[in-house]
Write an enzyme that holds these catalytic residues in place. Structure first.
Site, short mmCIF file in Angstrom:
data_model
loop_
_atom_site.label_atom_id
_atom_site.label_comp_id
_atom_site.label_asym_id
_atom_site.label_seq_id
_atom_site.Cartn_x
_atom_site.Cartn_y
_atom_site.Cartn_z
N ASP A 1 57.37 -60.84 -26.16
CA ASP A 1 57.48 -61.13 -24.73
C ASP A 1 58.67 -60.45 -24.09
O ASP A 1 58.60 -60.03 -22.94
CB ASP A 1 57.56 -62.65 -24.51
CG ASP A 1 56.17 -63.27 -24.55
OD1 ASP A 1 55.26 -62.70 -23.92
OD2 ASP A 1 55.99 -64.29 -25.22
N CYS B 1 61.71 -62.99 -34.29
CA CYS B 1 60.37 -63.33 -34.79
C CYS B 1 59.26 -62.57 -34.07
O CYS B 1 58.09 -62.90 -34.22
CB CYS B 1 60.14 -64.83 -34.72
SG CYS B 1 60.23 -65.48 -33.05
C1 PEP Z 1 57.39 -63.27 -29.06
O1 PEP Z 1 57.18 -63.36 -27.85
O2 PEP Z 1 57.97 -62.31 -29.61
C2 PEP Z 1 56.91 -64.34 -29.96
C3 PEP Z 1 57.22 -64.36 -31.23
O3 PEP Z 1 56.11 -65.28 -29.43
P1 PEP Z 1 54.53 -65.07 -29.15
O4 PEP Z 1 54.13 -63.77 -29.75
O5 PEP Z 1 53.85 -66.24 -29.76
O6 PEP Z 1 54.47 -65.07 -27.66
MG MG Z 2 56.49 -65.18 -26.99
#
Ligand code: PEP
Ligand code: MG
Length: 593
Positions: A457, A504
């Site tokens: 994001d 992450c």
């Molecule tokens: C991110 O935004 O990097 C994340 C780990 O969350 P998601 O991919 O679930 O939006």
């Molecule tokens: Mg995210």
């Protein structure tokens, strides 16, 4: 030569060779609208009745096979079966055939639109949900009338799924054992569809743009390394890809043998390598691939594909299992990240013009405190059984963290009063996914115990590029100087405040990016379980000193291409074996110059 070759964005590696099964999700755009002659009307009515009956028979058969643990899925099918039997929808459609001479699919469309118009003004949530179900049921009948196969559960044998799009809800429904790979017209690198494919361990391509050349039953090759789809390959192409697939499998087996060794650089620096999971059932994959914990549990997936919300009891049971199985390893529960492309039936689509910037994640939870508190209580209960942390997604300011923590404090107080155990010292973190959070990282660091950088994001919001939009996927650059500077700022702010910082997003599983992250001093990285062995191998062959030098050079670059060149040089210099291997899997024209 093969019939043709298409290209997509590879989102999950591996090579699959098999028969195509087309799930045409965009068929409603081609709904036939014809006028039927008076003498053909009785036959058209018969066709409509037969389509209703056939969908009913199929659904009833699927209902029989729904396992006990997927009770909610079963009750959704029951609702659909009831709607199919309800004479109102079929009756209104038949009338349109008789009076206006519309063909069956069009007549049904008109009958559903009438119902929608009647109920549009009613704000009642229950009615809205039912209307969505009526639409789903009608589409099933319409696709039957059009002769299009759509049902994911009707796949016979193992197949390669071709689809216009697969929503997160669809991917949860996929019968993994029958699916060898998939390719979708829509979607970008970090769309949740790709994330799900990686956790299922099957090759996948998204953003293919068009799939018209592929037909049901065609023999296709999905190359998750180069992004190619080869349709009806020649004998020699087939032999070549079979060889590549075998090489890739050998490599995967080889690196998995060492996946339980710690991720420690040559010069003795340790970084935690953890896993991102969407379903509790993935813990086996985490442990098998050498995951040192769960760095991100995307809890929202357990809310999809059901008509009712999970109860606290249901959640607590799952969460306790996860915490206990992983104990003493860490499990980081991320509170619900609903909204954007993940909706739950109970709340319906929010009809936002710009859902990625709308009522998503923590915003949605703070607007729906009952739902939020139910989840917080369940996570707290699990904290008594293992090494549990909790983090909030999409935080944009200090106030949001404080509001979220206030609900957590209330949940704790309730449990205390009820005499229910929980870990009073459970660490609380926040995800850093918005440029605003990056800029105030030093303030946020005083509110929480750790950060987790969500680059999927963060890249979307800082470069202004929709992570699911294939038209702008060329701009989705993890190695953009802005992305790297943002990550560095957050890592430094965290360490200055004495808290840990993890990453992450998908960047964590990118071998080109990992040395830079190490150079920044990241404490842990979390990724899809299947990527762990390869990334651990990279870390174990790396020198922290070299990573710091690389980072210094990279931060001086002003363009992505300069950074890409530096990173490529680094890989060639330090990982010649990997380069040789992957080069052997690519065709000559795909090799980096
Ligand atoms: C991110 O935004 O990097 C994340 C780990 O969350 P998601 O991919 O679930 O939006
Ligand atoms: Mg995210």
């Amino acid at each position: 030569m093969a019939d043709s070759t298409l290209t997509g964005i590879p989102v999950a590696t591996g090579i699959a060779i098999g028969k195509a099964f087309f799930v045409n999700r965009n068929h409603m755009a081609n709904l036939p609208r014809q006028i039927v002659a008076a003498e053909d009307m009785p036959a058209e009515i018969e066709r409509l009745r037969a389509a209703f009956k056939s969908v009913e028979t199929e659904l009833a058969a699927i209902r029989e096979q729904v396992p006990e643990e997927l009770k909610s899925h079963g009750s959704l099918i029951d609702t659909h079966l009831m709607m199919l039997k309800d004479p109102k929808l079929a009756g209104a459609s038949e009338k349109y055939i008789e009076t206006l001479g519309l063909n069956a699919a069009w007549a049904l469309e008109k009958a559903v639109s009438d119902q929608e118009a009647t109920f549009e003004a009613i704000k009642d949530q229950y009615i809205r949900e039912r209307m969505q179900d009526v639409r789903v049921v009608a589409e099933k009948v319409q696709t039957k009338l059009m002769g299009v196969k759509t049902d994911l559960s009707s796949i016979s044998g193992r197949a390669i799924i071709m689809a216009h799009d697969l929503t997160p809800a669809d991917t949860v429904e996929l019968q993994v054992d029958k699916i060898m790979a998939f390719a979708t017209v829509r979607g970008g690198k970090t769309s949740h569809t790709g994330i799900m494919a990686r956790s299922l361990g099957i090759p996948a391509l998204v953003g293919v743009g068009r799939l018209e050349e592929v037909h049901d039953g065609d023999l296709v090759i999905i190359d998750g390394l180069t992004g190619k789809i080869v349709i009806n390959p020649t004998e020699s192409e087939l032999a070549e890809y079979n060889e590549r697939a075998a090489l890739f499998e050998d490599y995967t087996r080889k690196i998995r043998r060492h996946c339980h060794l710690p991720a420690e650089t040559f010069d003795g620096s340790r970084v935690m390598v953890q896993a991102n999971i969407e379903l509790v059932e993935e813990v086996t994959a985490v442990l098998d691939n050498g995951g040192e914990g769960v760095g991100l549990y995307r809890t929202e997936y357990a809310y999809l594909n059901r008509t009712t919300l999970p109860t606290e009891e249901e959640l607590a049971e799952k969460y306790i299992d996860l915490a206990a199985i992983m104990s003493p390893r860490k499990v980081v529960f991320r509170t619900l990240d609903l909204g954007s492309d993940k909706f739950i039936a109970s709340y319906g689509e929010l009809n936002e013009t710009n859902p990625a910037m709308g009522l998503r994640a923590i915003r949605f939870c703070l607007k729906n405190p009952q739902l939020f508190k139910t989840q917080l209580r369940a996570i707290l209960r699990a904290s008594a059984y293992g090494n549990v942390s909790l983090m909030f997604p999409m935080i944009s300011g200090v106030k949001e963290v404080r509001q979220a923590k206030a609900w957590l404090a209330q949940a704790k107080a309730e449990l205390r009063r009820e005499g229910v155990d929980y870990d009073p010292d459970m660490p609380i973190g926040t995800m850093i996914e918005l440029p605003a959070a990056v800029m105030i990282a030093e303030f946020l660091a005083h509110e929480v115990d750790f950060f987790s950088i969500g680059t999927n994001d963060l890249i979307q919001y800082s470069i202004g590029v929709d992570r699911t939009n294939r038209h702008v996927s060329y701009l989705y650059q993890p190695l953009h100087p802005a992305t790297l500077r943002a990550i560095k700022l957050v890592v430094d702010a965290a360490h200055q405040a004495g808290i840990e910082v993890s990453l992450c997003g998908e960047v964590a599983s990118d071998p080109f990016c990992v040395p830079i992250l190490l150079g920044m001093g990241i404490d842990s990285i979390s990724m899809t379980p299947q990527a762990i062995p390869g990334i651990k191998r990279i870390i174990r062959q790396t020198n922290m000193h070299d990573c710091r030098l690389l980072l210094k050079d990279v931060l001086e670059c002003r363009t992505v291409s300069r950074i890409n060149n530096l990173v490529m040089d680094n890989i060639f210099k330090h990982f010649p074996e990997e380069v040789t291997f992957f080069s052997s899997l690519l065709e000559n024209d795909e090799l980096p110059s």
